[in-house]
Scaffold this motif. Structure first.
Motif: not given
Length: 127
Positions: A70-79
């Motif tokens: 979940e954290a990596m999915t949100l990080a992808s959105t931020v990226n």
């Protein structure tokens, strides 16, 4: 810079400033959140009596979620949102680019067993 980047992320993602997107501090709630932190960079340089037309700041982004995926999915959105800042006007300044300078890594598992990951960016903008 932090308030401008926060406003940009607020407008270009599902994140909402003050709800799950924060500048400077990440409060204990909600469980899923993003926080932005500014750290050392390079101000406009004196070049024989004139100053360069840009400054280079550093941005530290922290993402918290219940699980690593979940954290990596949100990080992808931020990226994706930060990568789109190329020769873009944000908050009255021209941002030449926001460039990732590290990879997303786990920083900690907090007392509520939530995963906190972080990444660093270099932000080049006209002051």
């Amino acid at each position: 810079m932090l308030s401008e980047i926060a406003a940009y992320l607020d407008a270009s993602t599902s994140l909402t400033t003050g709800t799950d997107l924060f500048a400077v501090e990440m409060p204990p709630d909600p469980n899923t959140a993003v926080s932005l932190h500014e750290y050392d960079g390079q101000g406009p340089q004196d070049t024989f009596g004139t100053f360069s037309a840009y400054e280079v700041s550093r941005l530290h982004v922290r993402v918290r979620a219940a699980t690593y995926p979940e954290a990596m999915t949100l990080a992808s959105t931020v990226n994706a949102a930060l990568y789109s800042i190329v020769e873009t006007a944000v908050g009255g300044h021209t941002y030449h680019r926001v460039q990732q300078i590290s990879v997303w890594t786990v920083q900690e598992i907090d007392s509520k067993v939530r995963v906190i990951i972080s990444c660093n960016y270099e932000v080049t903008r006209v002051p």
